[in-house]
Design an enzyme around this catalytic site. Structure first.
Site, short mmCIF file in Angstrom:
data_model
loop_
_atom_site.label_atom_id
_atom_site.label_comp_id
_atom_site.label_asym_id
_atom_site.label_seq_id
_atom_site.Cartn_x
_atom_site.Cartn_y
_atom_site.Cartn_z
N GLU B 141 -48.13 7.92 -4.98
CA GLU B 141 -48.55 8.72 -6.14
C GLU B 141 -47.27 9.20 -6.83
O GLU B 141 -46.52 10.00 -6.27
CB GLU B 141 -49.41 9.90 -5.68
CG GLU B 141 -50.02 10.70 -6.83
CD GLU B 141 -51.00 11.76 -6.31
OE1 GLU B 141 -52.19 11.69 -6.67
OE2 GLU B 141 -50.57 12.63 -5.52
N ALA B 143 -46.97 10.34 -10.27
CA ALA B 143 -47.12 11.47 -11.20
C ALA B 143 -46.98 12.78 -10.42
O ALA B 143 -47.38 12.87 -9.26
CB ALA B 143 -48.47 11.42 -11.91
N SER B 336 -41.77 19.59 -9.29
CA SER B 336 -41.36 18.34 -8.67
C SER B 336 -42.50 17.88 -7.76
O SER B 336 -43.42 18.63 -7.46
CB SER B 336 -40.08 18.53 -7.87
OG SER B 336 -40.27 19.54 -6.90
N LYS B 337 -42.44 16.61 -7.36
CA LYS B 337 -43.59 16.03 -6.66
C LYS B 337 -43.84 16.66 -5.29
O LYS B 337 -44.97 16.92 -4.91
CB LYS B 337 -43.38 14.52 -6.51
CG LYS B 337 -44.54 13.79 -5.85
CD LYS B 337 -45.80 13.82 -6.71
CE LYS B 337 -47.01 13.27 -5.97
NZ LYS B 337 -48.25 13.73 -6.61
N VAL B 338 -42.77 16.91 -4.55
CA VAL B 338 -42.94 17.45 -3.20
C VAL B 338 -42.45 18.90 -3.19
O VAL B 338 -41.32 19.18 -3.61
CB VAL B 338 -42.15 16.61 -2.17
CG1 VAL B 338 -42.29 17.23 -0.77
CG2 VAL B 338 -42.66 15.18 -2.17
#
Lengths: 342, 342
Positions: B141, B143, B336-338
């Site tokens: 993933e 996005a 941010s993603k994580v």
């Protein structure tokens, strides 16, 4: 008696609550000592749900219990009675009149689990449904926005948690004076709300024990001042909602001393770099210095009891912001004192 | 691959998830049959926390378990490991990298409780901490805003709940096609968001199973479109936040068929009397007719599975409202993603 009177009455109400009978607490603690439990589920709505959140941290940290907040609709909308095993099931409601909260407690009692009502109306349906009842003894609460029943609900939970842990009650006895000290910020709070009168959106960030305070502060701002106030734990805030902040939308940060303080201070520094206006409520001068505005909290309270006190300046803030915005804190739009949700 | 591609990919991703190994589910169900549990605690943050809320209703209504959402700070900030007894403890995290979620699961496993990770990264710290691991198998993933890992997290929970209840899996197999049908509203959703481009505040109301959808819809609006979107169960909404609504601030109401429908319809009629603009998402034409705007949901789904589908038009709504507001859905501010919260 208006809302402000009830806010100012809280030292006296807390004193009265602490002097009220501990018979229900003693009996419940004796039962839980004889038949230990691991789990506690709390059912509540609105302001009482924020007392429940306080209870989640309190009984988790002090008593090492797994604490969950019940989803009352499972019982009241879907008609399912979840198995509660040997959990303690607690319903919190100042009026004791909300059918969905009563349904959760009644379902647990039918299963033989220990059940507790925390209510300002011991003769209410909730009081009748539960095996044990702690009377808030807060006196009639006439303002639509709950204040003194919130602080006494927290006190009731703290009494139970302390008794279950076998802790001495000295720290609890200091709470009424600490609430009185917290009320002394009113002139400064009124001044700040004057500067923030155009605020129609805001974010409120707490962590750990003060997450309950953030939630309750936000609700007061919504129901009284019609401000879109979004409450977060700092951890969840970083998972998305931080995208909302920008100059002109204030962030109110609870950053008192304690285990959650380092993360809150880092957040304050990050927000300062982004030129976001923050209001800091803290008992630590260095933390307050990081905010554009600040509110002093009384120092020296044990972290687990401080939410009973730190909500008080927030109540005053909501009251004065409401007036600064030209609204009447004693006539909130669309609301009535007792909400009988099913 | 941008956000919209990942939204549109969900029928295929759901099909892939349903075809993925059920070994972990089978093994966990066998253990829970041999050693029955009454309680389930779920630890999660952000979007995954909304999957946890779905789990609270699902395992409550279908499996009659008492379900609580863990307060991870009790472990990670205060260093206390609550006694979990024979609860099932579940951590949900697409990245599996959040230290606080890992800490809750690890603490439960040390006590010998059954533990489950639901993650898109089975080799992550969360995957290593849990005894049982369900791989979302959603593919990477990219996005920042989670979409396909949300719907597959719900699917994973639905598979486990169904297996535990001994239900046939036919209804689950229909989900990918239902998601595809839900995507067909995109042109209408894009048209509505064009009319709502100036929206900077809003309230979202769900009830019961769709409360999770309301929460996730609101988070998408916050992180992508920078809208102060306040999600409520209808019951909590009436306990104060209803004071926020007024002409010009839209209320988005999830009102599909089911046990929660009568209350939602009454709320829609009340809001109409107050001249509040509502958008209704429903599979029932009569409900949709009560809104100024409406979005059709696919009909005929079991209520307990519908949240897996009803979030999809909401994702499209957030995507298109973000663009209508001149923002880039693939570059949300500050995120941010994580997110490795402690």
């Amino acid at each position: 008696m208006g809302l402000r009177d009830e806010i100012l009455e809280q030292p006296e109400v807390a004193r009265r609550h602490l002097a009220s009978s501990s018979a229900a607490i003693d009996a419940l603690v004796a039962r839980l000592r004889a038949n230990p439990i691991y789990h506690l589920f709390i059912a509540a709505r609105g302001t009482s749900d924020h007392a429940a959140i306080y209870g989640q941290y309190l009984f988790g940290v002090v008593n090492a219990l797994s604490v969950g907040l019940a989803a009352p609709s499972v019982v009241s909308v879907y008609g399912v009675e979840p198995r509660v095993g040997r959990s303690l099931v607690v319903g919190i409601s100042q009026s004791g009149a909300s059918p969905d909260i009563v349904a959760v407690v009644a379902a647990a009692r039918r299963q033989g689990a220990p059940t507790l009502a925390i209510t300002n109306a011991p003769d209410s349906p909730l009081g009748a449904a539960a095996e044990y009842v702690i009377d808030l003894a807060a006196g009639p609460e006439r303002a639509v926005a709950a204040t003194k029943t919130y602080t006494t609900s927290l006190l009731a939970l703290a009494r139970l948690s302390g008794a279950l842990a076998g802790e001495p009650t000295e720290a609890l006895q200091g709470i009424p004076d600490a609430i009185a000290a917290a009320l002394e910020v009113e002139p400064e709070v009124e001044r700040i709300t004057g500067e923030l009168a155009s605020m129609d959106r805001g974010v409120i960030v707490g962590r750990g024990f003060e997450y309950a305070t953030a939630r309750e502060w936000a609700l007061k701002l919504k129901e009284l001042a019609q401000v879109f106030a979004d409450p977060y734990s700092a951890a969840d805030f970083l998972h998305g909602p931080i995208a909302l902040v920008q100059p002109g939308i204030p962030v109110l940060v609870l950053a008192p001393a304690g285990a959650a303080a380092p993360g809150q201070l880092q957040l304050l520094r990050d927000l300062r770099e982004r030129r976001v206006d923050t209001l800091v409520a803290s008992d630590v001068a260095d933390a307050r210095a990081l905010g554009r505005w600040s509110i002093a909290l009384p120092a020296g309270l044990p972290e687990r009891l401080r939410p009973i006190v730190s909500i008080v300046p927030a109540q005053l803030f909501a009251y004065h912001l409401t007036r600064a915005r030209g609204l009447d804190p004693d006539q909130p739009r669309y609301l009535s004192k007792v909400t009988r949700t099913v």
